[in-house]
Scaffold this active site. Structure first.
Site, PDB file in Angstrom:
ATOM      1  N   GLU A 274     -72.355  -5.598 -52.857  1.00 55.07           N
ATOM      2  CA  GLU A 274     -73.567  -6.270 -52.398  1.00 55.07           C
ATOM      3  C   GLU A 274     -74.768  -5.684 -53.139  1.00 55.07           C
ATOM      4  O   GLU A 274     -74.930  -4.462 -53.167  1.00 55.07           O
ATOM      5  CB  GLU A 274     -73.752  -6.098 -50.887  1.00 55.07           C
ATOM      6  CG  GLU A 274     -74.965  -6.840 -50.358  1.00 55.07           C
ATOM      7  CD  GLU A 274     -75.179  -6.672 -48.866  1.00 55.07           C
ATOM      8  OE1 GLU A 274     -76.101  -7.321 -48.329  1.00 55.07           O
ATOM      9  OE2 GLU A 274     -74.431  -5.900 -48.242  1.00 55.07           O
TER      10      GLU A 274
ATOM     11  N   ARG B  42     -60.334   4.382 -47.566  1.00 50.93           N
ATOM     12  CA  ARG B  42     -61.624   4.771 -48.147  1.00 50.93           C
ATOM     13  C   ARG B  42     -61.591   6.230 -48.571  1.00 50.93           C
ATOM     14  O   ARG B  42     -60.835   7.037 -48.039  1.00 50.93           O
ATOM     15  CB  ARG B  42     -62.747   4.571 -47.137  1.00 50.93           C
ATOM     16  CG  ARG B  42     -63.075   3.129 -46.839  1.00 50.93           C
ATOM     17  CD  ARG B  42     -64.254   3.046 -45.890  1.00 50.93           C
ATOM     18  NE  ARG B  42     -63.947   3.662 -44.606  1.00 50.93           N
ATOM     19  CZ  ARG B  42     -64.830   3.894 -43.658  1.00 50.93           C
ATOM     20  NH1 ARG B  42     -66.103   3.584 -43.855  1.00 50.93           N
ATOM     21  NH2 ARG B  42     -64.475   4.436 -42.511  1.00 50.93           N
TER      22      ARG B  42
ATOM     23  N   LYS C  58     -76.806   3.646 -47.710  1.00 54.36           N
ATOM     24  CA  LYS C  58     -78.064   3.205 -48.310  1.00 54.36           C
ATOM     25  C   LYS C  58     -79.261   3.647 -47.464  1.00 54.36           C
ATOM     26  O   LYS C  58     -80.286   4.089 -47.996  1.00 54.36           O
ATOM     27  CB  LYS C  58     -78.060   1.684 -48.445  1.00 54.36           C
ATOM     28  CG  LYS C  58     -79.371   1.129 -48.993  1.00 54.36           C
ATOM     29  CD  LYS C  58     -79.457  -0.368 -48.771  1.00 54.36           C
ATOM     30  CE  LYS C  58     -80.849  -0.877 -49.089  1.00 54.36           C
ATOM     31  NZ  LYS C  58     -81.057  -2.255 -48.698  1.00 54.36           N
TER      32      LYS C  58
END
Length: 770
Positions: free
Chosen positions: A42, A274, A284
């Protein structure tokens, strides 16, 4: 077009793993003729090291199979996405070495087609416009233990749904007035299937499509259908999307052969574990806090885990690919020791970085017996013999030199092997020197050293003199003035976002030190891309942004060794459970979980894990990973209390020695009645301490356990030896039962079962008192 093939293991960039096993079988069966993957970030921030690992899996596997990997921006949220982020992702993926050719896409490329597919679902009665509020939708969805309820708007007619959806797209309604939902199953165990939202109203301009759209697709809708449009065969994603796969498959199944989509081949989603990294945050939101508070110097600060920051620090893409390869691929999540990344960086730099000398905290050394005005050039190799590369340079040597201030001690500690008054030390690639005098200022600080050099010591040790150690240096004549920026870990603890407080509490104020010093003149004409090993200091390169046209600025890429272990940096358990306030109830604790943590909590509760254990597992990645590994050998609900309460500390610290297989083997035998919980707990604790198999320890404990006759004898002896305590017990001091249990336990050498001993003592003492 290239034809995919099954590569030999030795030819693979990505080591064989469960994903390649699936792909190999798909190729053997003829299910797919060509392997197509995609990397879909994204564009709402700069890519970081997690993107390097994910792109390695996506693009590396496609390369191995002579297929193709698409780069696609998942840009369905106009509120957070920007073109500068998309360009940064494109630049950084190219820097890593990935080549997507003409296959660079945006999800926003497909907005028209996605809208058409949404209408198709409405026409087939498989989607409806819901007018519940966000809070009501959440309430109607139910919980893991409680099925959801259908919305009162679920049975709207096709005509009404189409009309409302088209009016949503035309901008007639405010945000939150309506959403489009899939009509699947409100009682499904997988809560993702409880009529997921497909479209929502957002009155915001998109960085590519402007204000054309008033409705935007959700990730769960856009992602699988974008894969399908592009002909992706294997949609590889991380484990947090494992429950989303059900929605992925439902959409693919219900739109196959419609709206221009082929009937076959259909994309397949596969999840991998992960990988998170110690001493690092990649959120972020948290990275923005670091930037906005001025704790780092922008998104490309060399201390950040962004690819821009790593690149500016001087890390090469080859090191990141080697790191990703070393980390490996599995189904379970893992927290990676940062030492593995640092090893990969050093391993990449060692064979390519020429060795040169620099002094970062200069102290002048004057050789009083060296002729004034004389300057000689000494030959110094660029690489040590173990690297085996040719090349050397001329190093000037003169009367005045710069040495490292930390290499001199007025009062040297035991074992000191560097410069001190009266001591002999070799200058790297040069002569042996003796320090005769240390000149100090009024404050008592050493400002200059004076000594002599031994002319006969070039390339050999002088006879009769013991030389201790060697130090680097730079001749004052011709030395280049330079700035050295010493970067270190950004946080002081391995898990900065664990536990109470803010992750900023663990910020390392010493993560950047700026020093002014000198470097040998040989570097002046080198390619700016050159990485150096500054002898004894670490690996460095010239900052590409700072020092242009003036004094060069050298960034330290990495130290020569792991200085954190040597310095005894504090250890920290992984994600300890926060201590809630006393009035906090279970519902408050669950509400406080992050979205991904709540998903884990709900999955745990769904398979029978207790509430307290589920909360701790949701908050702690290492506990979660260990429990997931246990589930391969038995019920996770059986394992969870033992993982959290008995092995929890060892698991959190990364020092667990009991394997998931060993734990589950022990618990399976306990469940069959071979021994009780106390024996199992004792066996686990001993196995963890000694590194043994827990079942073997349990069997040894059983063999050493007391017989009923032996326990009864020890109880009678304890009572007989302490008549005063027996009298006190009978007079009402029942707390003395603990005293008697302790006597029996000591007499048995810990072999007695304390519960059995207590019961027997209470019975015997009761008879004595009656």
């Amino acid at each position: 077009m290239l034809v995919s093939r099954i590569p030999p293991d030795e030819e693979r960039l990505v080591p064989p793993n469960f994903i390649t096993e699936i792909i190999d079988e798909d190729l053997r069966s003829g299910k797919y003729g060509e392997i197509v993957t995609r990397f879909p970030p994204e564009p709402n921030g700069f890519p970081h090291i997690g993107h390097a690992i994910a792109s390695f899996i996506d693009c590396g596997i496609a390369r191995d199979y002579l297929g193709r990997c698409h780069l696609r921006m998942d840009d369905t949220n106009p509120l957070t996405e920007e073109m500068r982020y998309a360009l940064a992702i494109k630049r950084d993926m190219a820097w890593l070495g990935w080549d997507w050719g003409e296959h660079f896409y945006f999800a926003s490329d497909y907005f028209d087609r996605l809208y058409e597919m949404a209408e198709q679902l409405i026409k087939e009665g498989k989607a409806y416009v819901d007018s519940l509020s966000e809070e009501e939708i959440r309430e109607y969805r139910g919980t893991v233990e409680k099925p959801g309820r259908p919305s009162p708007y679920r049975e709207r007619s096709v005509e009404e749904n189409l009309d409302l959806f088209r009016r949503m797209a035309a901008g007639e309604f405010e945000e939150g007035a309506h959403v489009l939902r899939a009509k699947i199953d409100m009682s499904a165990a997988n809560m993702k299937l409880r009529d997921p939202i497909l479209y929502r109203i957002l009155r915001a301009e998109h960085y590519r499509t402007g204000d054309r759209w008033k409705v935007y697709p959700m990730y769960d809708f856009a992602h699988p259908l974008s894969d399908y449009i592009e002909g992706v065969t294997h949609s590889l994603c991380s484990s947090e999307f494992i429950d989303n796969r059900a929605v992925y498959d439902w959409l693919v199944e219900n739109l196959a052969g419609k709206c221009g989509l082929p009937e076959w081949p259909r994309p397949k989603q596969i999840e991998f574990g992960r990988r998170s990294l110690e001493y690092t945050v990649v959120s972020k939101r948290k990275l923005i806090q670091l930037v906005e508070r001025g704790l780092v110097d922008g998104w490309d600060d060399p201390r950040l885990p962004t690819l821009a920051g790593l690149r500016r620090r001087g890390v090469r893409p080859q090191a990141l690919i080697a790191f990703a390869r070393k980390v490996g691929i599995s189904r379970t999540d893992r927290t990676v020791d940062i030492a593995l990344l640092e090893w990969a960086i050093r391993d990449d730099l060692n064979p390519i970085a020429p060795r040169v000398m620099a002094v970062t905290e200069p102290l002048k050394l004057v050789l009083t017996n060296y002729p004034e005005g004389r300057l000689e050039e000494l030959e110094a190799p660029y690489f040590p013999p173990d690297v085996g590369k040719p090349g050397s340079r001329k190093v000037p040597f003169g009367r005045e030199l710069w040495v490292e201030r930390s290499d001199f001690a007025l009062e040297p500690p035991k074992g000191w092997k560097r410069l001190t008054v009266g001591g002999h030390t070799r200058l790297r690639h040069a002569y042996v020197v003796r320090i005769d005098e240390a000149v100090t200022n009024d404050a008592g600080e050493v400002v200059e050293l004076r000594g002599v050099y031994l002319p006969e010591s070039l390339g050999k040790n002088p006879e009769g003199i013991k030389v201790k150690g060697a130090v680097h240096w730079v001749a004052a004549a011709g030395a280049l003035s330079a700035e050295f920026r010493l970067y270190d870990r950004l946080f002081k603890v391995p898990f900065p976002d664990a536990g109470e407080g803010s992750f900023l509490d663990h910020y390392n104020p010493d993560s950047l030190k700026v020093l002014q010093g000198y470097v040998e003149p040989s570097v002046a004409a080198d390619d700016p891309e050159t990485r150096y090993q500054l002898e004894r200091l670490g690996y460095f390169w010239r900052d590409p942004e700072l020092g242009r046209g003036g004094k060069p600025v050298f960034n330290r890429i990495i130290t020569l060794k792991d200085t954190w272990k040597k310095s005894g940096a504090p250890r920290q358990e992984a994600r300890p459970e926060p201590r809630p306030e006393k009035e906090t109830g279970p519902e408050d604790k669950v509400a406080a979980l992050a979205p991904e943590e709540r998903e884990v909590y709900e999955r745990c509760r769904h398979v029978g894990v207790g509430e307290a254990e589920a909360l701790q597992i949701a908050r702690d990645e290492r506990l979660r990973t260990y429990l997931e590994d246990c589930s391969a050998y038995g019920p996770p609900a059986l394992a969870a209390p033992w993982v959290v309460h008995v092995l929890g500390k060892a698991v959190r610290s990364g020092e667990v020695r009991v394997t998931p297989a060993g734990l589950m083997e022990l618990l399976a035998r306990m469940e069959k009645g071979a021994f009780d919980r106390r024996t199992a707990k004792q066996a686990l604790e001993e196995a963890q301490a000694k590194g043994e198999e827990p079942l073997a320890v349990a069997e040894r404990l059983l063999a050493a356990a007391l017989t009923p006759e032996e326990l009864e004898r020890l109880v009678e002896e304890a009572i007989a030896r302490h008549p005063n305590e027996v009298a006190s017990y009978c007079s009402g001091k029942r707390g003395l039962i603990g005293f008697f249990v302790g006597q029996v336990m000591r007499a048995s050498g810990g072999r007695a079962d304390p519960g059995q001993a207590r019961a027997l003592l209470e019975a015997r003492l009761g008879r004595r008192c009656s």
